[in-house]
Structure formats: C-alpha cells, structure tokens
Design a protein around this motif. Structure first.
Motif, PDB file in Angstrom:
ATOM      1  N   ILE A 122     -27.831 -22.019 -12.056  1.00  0.00           N
ATOM      2  CA  ILE A 122     -28.964 -21.088 -12.015  1.00  0.00           C
ATOM      3  C   ILE A 122     -29.648 -21.137 -10.648  1.00  0.00           C
ATOM      4  O   ILE A 122     -30.046 -20.103 -10.109  1.00  0.00           O
ATOM      5  CB  ILE A 122     -29.966 -21.429 -13.142  1.00  0.00           C
ATOM      6  CG1 ILE A 122     -29.359 -21.106 -14.508  1.00  0.00           C
ATOM      7  CG2 ILE A 122     -31.297 -20.703 -12.940  1.00  0.00           C
ATOM      8  CD1 ILE A 122     -30.103 -21.731 -15.681  1.00  0.00           C
ATOM      9  N   ASP A 123     -29.763 -22.316 -10.081  1.00  0.00           N
ATOM     10  CA  ASP A 123     -30.390 -22.467  -8.767  1.00  0.00           C
ATOM     11  C   ASP A 123     -29.466 -22.012  -7.637  1.00  0.00           C
ATOM     12  O   ASP A 123     -29.925 -21.458  -6.635  1.00  0.00           O
ATOM     13  CB  ASP A 123     -30.782 -23.929  -8.526  1.00  0.00           C
ATOM     14  CG  ASP A 123     -31.863 -24.414  -9.472  1.00  0.00           C
ATOM     15  OD1 ASP A 123     -32.595 -23.584 -10.057  1.00  0.00           O
ATOM     16  OD2 ASP A 123     -31.974 -25.651  -9.652  1.00  0.00           O
ATOM     17  N   PHE A 124     -28.181 -22.246  -7.806  1.00  0.00           N
ATOM     18  CA  PHE A 124     -27.201 -21.998  -6.751  1.00  0.00           C
ATOM     19  C   PHE A 124     -26.911 -20.515  -6.529  1.00  0.00           C
ATOM     20  O   PHE A 124     -26.993 -20.018  -5.399  1.00  0.00           O
ATOM     21  CB  PHE A 124     -25.894 -22.736  -7.081  1.00  0.00           C
ATOM     22  CG  PHE A 124     -24.704 -22.279  -6.296  1.00  0.00           C
ATOM     23  CD1 PHE A 124     -24.602 -22.552  -4.942  1.00  0.00           C
ATOM     24  CD2 PHE A 124     -23.682 -21.569  -6.901  1.00  0.00           C
ATOM     25  CE1 PHE A 124     -23.500 -22.126  -4.202  1.00  0.00           C
ATOM     26  CE2 PHE A 124     -22.579 -21.140  -6.181  1.00  0.00           C
ATOM     27  CZ  PHE A 124     -22.493 -21.419  -4.828  1.00  0.00           C
ATOM     28  N   TYR A 125     -26.530 -19.806  -7.586  1.00  0.00           N
ATOM     29  CA  TYR A 125     -26.008 -18.450  -7.400  1.00  0.00           C
ATOM     30  C   TYR A 125     -26.983 -17.466  -6.762  1.00  0.00           C
ATOM     31  O   TYR A 125     -26.582 -16.712  -5.853  1.00  0.00           O
ATOM     32  CB  TYR A 125     -25.418 -17.903  -8.705  1.00  0.00           C
ATOM     33  CG  TYR A 125     -23.955 -18.253  -8.841  1.00  0.00           C
ATOM     34  CD1 TYR A 125     -22.989 -17.592  -8.097  1.00  0.00           C
ATOM     35  CD2 TYR A 125     -23.545 -19.270  -9.689  1.00  0.00           C
ATOM     36  CE1 TYR A 125     -21.649 -17.922  -8.195  1.00  0.00           C
ATOM     37  CE2 TYR A 125     -22.201 -19.611  -9.792  1.00  0.00           C
ATOM     38  CZ  TYR A 125     -21.260 -18.931  -9.045  1.00  0.00           C
ATOM     39  OH  TYR A 125     -19.941 -19.264  -9.131  1.00  0.00           O
ATOM     40  N   PRO A 126     -28.257 -17.404  -7.173  1.00  0.00           N
ATOM     41  CA  PRO A 126     -29.142 -16.429  -6.511  1.00  0.00           C
ATOM     42  C   PRO A 126     -29.276 -16.657  -5.006  1.00  0.00           C
ATOM     43  O   PRO A 126     -29.276 -15.696  -4.228  1.00  0.00           O
ATOM     44  CB  PRO A 126     -30.487 -16.629  -7.229  1.00  0.00           C
ATOM     45  CG  PRO A 126     -30.096 -17.147  -8.577  1.00  0.00           C
ATOM     46  CD  PRO A 126     -28.895 -18.041  -8.327  1.00  0.00           C
ATOM     47  N   LYS A 127     -29.366 -17.902  -4.574  1.00  0.00           N
ATOM     48  CA  LYS A 127     -29.471 -18.203  -3.136  1.00  0.00           C
ATOM     49  C   LYS A 127     -28.173 -17.834  -2.412  1.00  0.00           C
ATOM     50  O   LYS A 127     -28.206 -17.288  -1.305  1.00  0.00           O
ATOM     51  CB  LYS A 127     -29.800 -19.677  -2.923  1.00  0.00           C
ATOM     52  CG  LYS A 127     -31.185 -20.059  -3.388  1.00  0.00           C
ATOM     53  CD  LYS A 127     -31.397 -21.550  -3.290  1.00  0.00           C
ATOM     54  CE  LYS A 127     -32.711 -21.940  -3.948  1.00  0.00           C
ATOM     55  NZ  LYS A 127     -32.856 -23.374  -4.087  1.00  0.00           N
ATOM     56  N   HIS A 128     -27.051 -18.154  -3.032  1.00  0.00           N
ATOM     57  CA  HIS A 128     -25.749 -17.837  -2.441  1.00  0.00           C
ATOM     58  C   HIS A 128     -25.583 -16.317  -2.304  1.00  0.00           C
ATOM     59  O   HIS A 128     -25.173 -15.828  -1.245  1.00  0.00           O
ATOM     60  CB  HIS A 128     -24.641 -18.437  -3.322  1.00  0.00           C
ATOM     61  CG  HIS A 128     -23.265 -18.131  -2.854  1.00  0.00           C
ATOM     62  ND1 HIS A 128     -22.685 -18.762  -1.778  1.00  0.00           N
ATOM     63  CD2 HIS A 128     -22.339 -17.254  -3.337  1.00  0.00           C
ATOM     64  CE1 HIS A 128     -21.461 -18.283  -1.597  1.00  0.00           C
ATOM     65  NE2 HIS A 128     -21.229 -17.368  -2.530  1.00  0.00           N
ATOM     66  N   ILE A 129     -25.912 -15.608  -3.349  1.00  0.00           N
ATOM     67  CA  ILE A 129     -25.790 -14.147  -3.346  1.00  0.00           C
ATOM     68  C   ILE A 129     -26.720 -13.541  -2.298  1.00  0.00           C
ATOM     69  O   ILE A 129     -26.318 -12.633  -1.556  1.00  0.00           O
ATOM     70  CB  ILE A 129     -26.079 -13.582  -4.757  1.00  0.00           C
ATOM     71  CG1 ILE A 129     -24.899 -13.905  -5.688  1.00  0.00           C
ATOM     72  CG2 ILE A 129     -26.357 -12.091  -4.712  1.00  0.00           C
ATOM     73  CD1 ILE A 129     -25.161 -13.624  -7.160  1.00  0.00           C
ATOM     74  N   GLU A 130     -27.939 -14.033  -2.216  1.00  0.00           N
ATOM     75  CA  GLU A 130     -28.882 -13.498  -1.234  1.00  0.00           C
ATOM     76  C   GLU A 130     -28.370 -13.727   0.190  1.00  0.00           C
ATOM     77  O   GLU A 130     -28.476 -12.842   1.044  1.00  0.00           O
ATOM     78  CB  GLU A 130     -30.261 -14.139  -1.408  1.00  0.00           C
ATOM     79  CG  GLU A 130     -31.279 -13.557  -0.454  1.00  0.00           C
ATOM     80  CD  GLU A 130     -32.689 -14.055  -0.701  1.00  0.00           C
ATOM     81  OE1 GLU A 130     -33.598 -13.533  -0.040  1.00  0.00           O
ATOM     82  OE2 GLU A 130     -32.880 -14.969  -1.531  1.00  0.00           O
ATOM     83  N   LYS A 131     -27.806 -14.903   0.446  1.00  0.00           N
ATOM     84  CA  LYS A 131     -27.269 -15.187   1.780  1.00  0.00           C
ATOM     85  C   LYS A 131     -26.150 -14.200   2.130  1.00  0.00           C
ATOM     86  O   LYS A 131     -26.073 -13.710   3.256  1.00  0.00           O
ATOM     87  CB  LYS A 131     -26.729 -16.619   1.847  1.00  0.00           C
ATOM     88  CG  LYS A 131     -26.245 -17.013   3.239  1.00  0.00           C
ATOM     89  CD  LYS A 131     -25.576 -18.366   3.284  1.00  0.00           C
ATOM     90  CE  LYS A 131     -26.542 -19.479   3.010  1.00  0.00           C
ATOM     91  NZ  LYS A 131     -25.926 -20.818   3.216  1.00  0.00           N
TER      92      LYS A 131
END
Length: 177
Positions: A122-131
């Motif tokens: 949950i913490d990983f994917y949104p940041k990865h996608i935003e990058k």
C-alpha cells in the motif's frame, strides 16, 4: 496514443487494486483474521498484471529501448531506481505468499507478517506510480521519435497478447502430477 500512455492506464487499475488491498487490510486488522484465498487473488493480480505484464513491458521494452539512447544522468538514475523498486515489489510479494502459506497451514503468527507486507505494498505502489507518471515518463518522452514510440506501442500490444498464454502455461505446468 503514446506507449507510455498505455503504462499510465495500467497504473489506474493497479491503484484500484491497492484500494482493495487497503480495505482488506482494514478488515484484517478489525477481525484479526485473513481469508488466504483473497490474499491469493491479490497476489495473482500483483504477480501477473502489475509485475509480469506491466513491469514486464517497462523492463523488456521501454527500459531496453532507453538503454539504447544517451540518457541524462538523472534519467538513468531514476530508471535504475525503478528497476530496483520492481525487485522490491517482487520480494515483498514473495514474502506475502510465504506468510499466507504459513497462515493457511495454521501458523497464526503469520498474520502479523501478512499485515506488514500488505501495508508495504500500500505504501510502495502509489509512490512508485507517481515517480513514473509525473517524473520519469514525461522526462523520457523526447528520447523517441513518433515512429519509434509507435513501434514501442505495437510491441506492448504484442507483449500483452502473449501474457495470457504464459500465465496458463504456467498454471498447467504447476498442476502436472
């Protein structure tokens, strides 16, 4: 449509799954129980759609083609970070599978690890996608001509057309007795 547009559309579905994972995690925390089949379904989505299909296109096609051009130092650094993040996602998913298997086999202490790994995703994917969506994809648009981008998009479609066959070939191989 640009090739990266396809990847961004896939991000929207991954975000929907992350919302479902978030809701599942809240339920697990309130009931102190997990349905291993639900975790299996989420893992299948992450492994097949997010990793093999989506990250597969990024790594096997987009990153391969970017490795053929002279990337700026910053773009090269971010691409390498993204590759490392893909590995991190795979490792987290493997740990989730392990914890889910232990839980399914009666190890109630694995519930804590399941909740940790779900939270990590949950913490990983949104940041990865935003990058990717807001930093890397816009920065890499100018490395390809329209014709090269169209060829990459066609290769994405070809890649996708093989995925269902790869998945179910794997299912059959795993079920062989």
């Amino acid at each position: 449509m640009q090739a990266r547009g396809t990847l961004m559309i896939e991000h929207r579905l991954i975000e929907k799954m992350i919302l479902l994972i978030t809701n599942t995690l809240l339920k697990i925390k309130s009931t102190r129980k997990v349905d291993p089949v639900v975790i299996d379904t989420m893992v299948d989505f992450i492994r097949v759609y997010a990793d093999q299909t989506h990250h597969g296109k990024e790594e096997a096609i987009l990153f391969r083609d970017l490795n053929k051009v002279s990337l700026s130092e910053e773009d090269r650094r971010i691409m390498n970070e993204l590759i490392d993040e893909h590995v991190f996602g795979r490792q987290t998913t493997m740990a989730l599978v392990d914890a889910n298997t232990r839980y399914r086999n009666g190890d109630d202490s694995a519930l804590f690890e399941i909740t940790q790994k779900l939270q990590t995703l949950i913490d990983f994917y949104p940041k990865h996608i935003e990058k990717e969506d807001k930093v890397f994809f816009p920065a890499t648009m100018d490395y390809f001509t329209d014709k090269e981008d169209e060829a990459m998009l066609a290769e994405f479609y070809e890649f996708d057309s093989k995925m269902i066959h790869e998945k179910y070939k794997s299912v059959v191989e795993k079920l062989k007795i």
